[in-house]
Design a protein around this motif. Structure first.
Motif, PDB file in Angstrom:
ATOM      1  N   PRO A 252       0.834  -1.204   0.000  1.00  0.00           N
ATOM      2  CA  PRO A 252       0.000   0.000   0.000  1.00  0.00           C
ATOM      3  C   PRO A 252       0.873   1.260   0.000  1.00  0.00           C
ATOM      4  CG  PRO A 252      -0.723  -1.555   1.680  1.00  0.00           C
ATOM      5  CD  PRO A 252       0.595  -2.053   1.176  1.00  0.00           C
ATOM      6  N   VAL A 253       0.330   2.326  -0.556  1.00  0.00           N
ATOM      7  CA  VAL A 253       1.090   3.580  -0.644  1.00  0.00           C
ATOM      8  C   VAL A 253       1.524   4.043   0.750  1.00  0.00           C
ATOM      9  CG1 VAL A 253       0.906   6.022  -1.210  1.00  0.00           C
ATOM     10  CG2 VAL A 253       0.064   4.302  -2.818  1.00  0.00           C
ATOM     11  N   GLY A 254       0.616   3.918   1.730  1.00  0.00           N
ATOM     12  CA  GLY A 254       0.959   4.335   3.084  1.00  0.00           C
ATOM     13  C   GLY A 254       2.139   3.577   3.644  1.00  0.00           C
ATOM     14  N   GLU A 255       2.221   2.292   3.349  1.00  0.00           N
ATOM     15  CA  GLU A 255       3.329   1.478   3.840  1.00  0.00           C
ATOM     16  C   GLU A 255       4.633   1.854   3.137  1.00  0.00           C
ATOM     17  OE1 GLU A 255       5.216  -1.503   6.152  1.00  0.00           O
ATOM     18  OE2 GLU A 255       3.369  -0.333   6.358  1.00  0.00           O
ATOM     19  N   ILE A 256       4.552   2.134   1.845  1.00  0.00           N
ATOM     20  CA  ILE A 256       5.744   2.573   1.101  1.00  0.00           C
ATOM     21  C   ILE A 256       6.272   3.874   1.697  1.00  0.00           C
ATOM     22  CG2 ILE A 256       6.543   3.456  -1.133  1.00  0.00           C
ATOM     23  CD1 ILE A 256       4.569   1.467  -2.436  1.00  0.00           C
ATOM     24  N   THR A 257       5.348   4.785   1.995  1.00  0.00           N
ATOM     25  CA  THR A 257       5.741   6.062   2.585  1.00  0.00           C
ATOM     26  C   THR A 257       6.320   5.855   3.982  1.00  0.00           C
ATOM     27  OG1 THR A 257       3.990   7.167   1.331  1.00  0.00           O
ATOM     28  CG2 THR A 257       4.921   8.360   3.204  1.00  0.00           C
ATOM     29  N   ARG A 258       5.677   4.995   4.795  1.00  0.00           N
ATOM     30  CA  ARG A 258       6.147   4.763   6.158  1.00  0.00           C
ATOM     31  C   ARG A 258       7.554   4.180   6.168  1.00  0.00           C
ATOM     32  NH1 ARG A 258       6.730   1.031   9.944  1.00  0.00           N
ATOM     33  NH2 ARG A 258       6.165  -0.687   8.540  1.00  0.00           N
ATOM     34  N   ARG A 259       7.828   3.272   5.243  1.00  0.00           N
ATOM     35  CA  ARG A 259       9.154   2.649   5.174  1.00  0.00           C
ATOM     36  C   ARG A 259      10.180   3.530   4.461  1.00  0.00           C
ATOM     37  NH1 ARG A 259       8.555  -3.728   3.495  1.00  0.00           N
ATOM     38  NH2 ARG A 259       6.668  -4.246   4.692  1.00  0.00           N
ATOM     39  N   ASN A 260       9.705   4.634   3.907  1.00  0.00           N
ATOM     40  CA  ASN A 260      10.595   5.548   3.174  1.00  0.00           C
ATOM     41  C   ASN A 260      11.296   4.842   2.017  1.00  0.00           C
ATOM     42  OD1 ASN A 260      11.610   8.145   2.760  1.00  0.00           O
ATOM     43  ND2 ASN A 260      13.460   7.739   3.939  1.00  0.00           N
TER      44      ASN A 260
END
Length: 314
Positions: A252-260
């Motif tokens: 998910p986009v949110g997970e990609i963002t969270r993991r940088n």
């Protein structure tokens, strides 16, 4: 017929490819002006060393005479434009400013053409790149003022995402690195983003077509293939190139963002531009994405082999 062309920049990426493509053209007299950090040392190219931000170096390093065109790859601020144009000796017939599609205010929707609204200020949400697009807008304005004042024909080119040989930006290399390291390629799930590119060789060929062409004077053009691409499409094309399926890790986009995770293209919206205006003018057909990406991968692998050979020799 000889075209005497001055290239500002020309050592990196799109500027270097332009020089290489121009050398294939009959009658090209090429001069390059930059800081000399990466000399070209190419037969048929005269190199001049100096810093464009210093007026005296522009005046002293660049010869006078008549320039059929000045192609400026590295004007990022209005001062860059003013210092260069205001201190060139001799006569300039045409100034080609390489701008960017980042000047557009709202990239969602599209494809955006040259009449789309432009930025009216910096973009703080982009962090270190907050000023980039707006400064390019101001550079375009400065070019219009200076060229009108001095009677120089102006052509503004706004490339979309550029990819291909010599690319130092972490774009297609994100995928190539993971492919080479046998790591799964992270892609957004679900896929909501699409974007389009300009292959660096196509860009160079379009720029050369613009030189001396009356129909481009006073005009602004996007440079962009009409082929929309997604993360899934990139993976599909890579699989076709290497002849086997590519392992992916949908997140998910949110997970990609969270993991940088540094995915190089938009994650959750379109970034599409129309290059139809210049394509119609020249009857230009873009290199298909799968062909350009194959060439980019070949170049990437060649450089990695060279790096490995140098490492072993040391």
């Amino acid at each position: 017929m000889t075209k005497r062309v001055l290239v500002i920049g020309g050592s990196y990426f799109s500027g270097r490819v332009f020089v290489e493509e121009a050398l294939k053209m009959p009658g090209a007299e090429l001069h390059v002006f930059n800081r000399g950090n990466f000399p070209l040392r190419m037969e048929g190219v005269t190199e001049h060393v100096g810093n464009r931000e210093h007026p005296e170096e522009v005046r002293d390093a660049i010869p006078g005479g008549e320039w059929d065109a000045v192609v400026d790859f590295c004007a990022y601020t209005p001062a860059h434009v003013e210092t260069l144009i205001g201190n060139l000796r001799g006569r300039v017939r045409q100034y080609l400013l390489i701008s960017t599609t980042t000047v557009y205010r709202n990239p969602s929707g599209g494809p955006l053409d040259e009449n789309a609204p432009l930025l009216d200020g910096p973009q703080p949400e982009l962090g270190g790149y907050a000023d980039y697009g707006y400064e390019k807008c101001l550079a375009e304005d400065a070019a219009r003022r200076e060229c009108e004042r001095l009677g120089i024909g102006l052509t503004v080119l706004r490339p979309a995402i550029i990819y291909g040989y010599y690319n130092y930006a972490p774009r297609e290399t994100y995928f190539f690195d993971r492919l080479r390291n046998r790591e799964p390629i992270v892609i957004p799930d679900p896929t909501r983003s699409s974007f389009n590119f300009i292959w660096v060789v196509d860009m160079a060929r379009l720029l050369w077509r613009c030189i001396g062409e009356p129909g481009v004077v006073g005009e602004t053009f996007n440079l962009a293939s009409g082929e929309a691409v997604t993360y899934s499409r990139i993976v599909e094309v890579l699989g076709g190139i290497v002849g086997k399926p590519i392992e992916t890790l949908p997140l998910p986009v949110g997970e990609i963002t969270r993991r940088n995770i540094p995915l190089p293209f938009p994650l959750d919206g379109p970034l599409l531009y129309s290059g139809a205006k210049i394509d119609r003018l020249f009857g230009f057909e873009h290199t298909p994405f799968h062909v350009g990406l194959r060439e980019a991968l070949k170049y990437y692998l060649m450089t990695k082999r060279r790096e490995a050979a140098v490492g072993e020799a040391q």
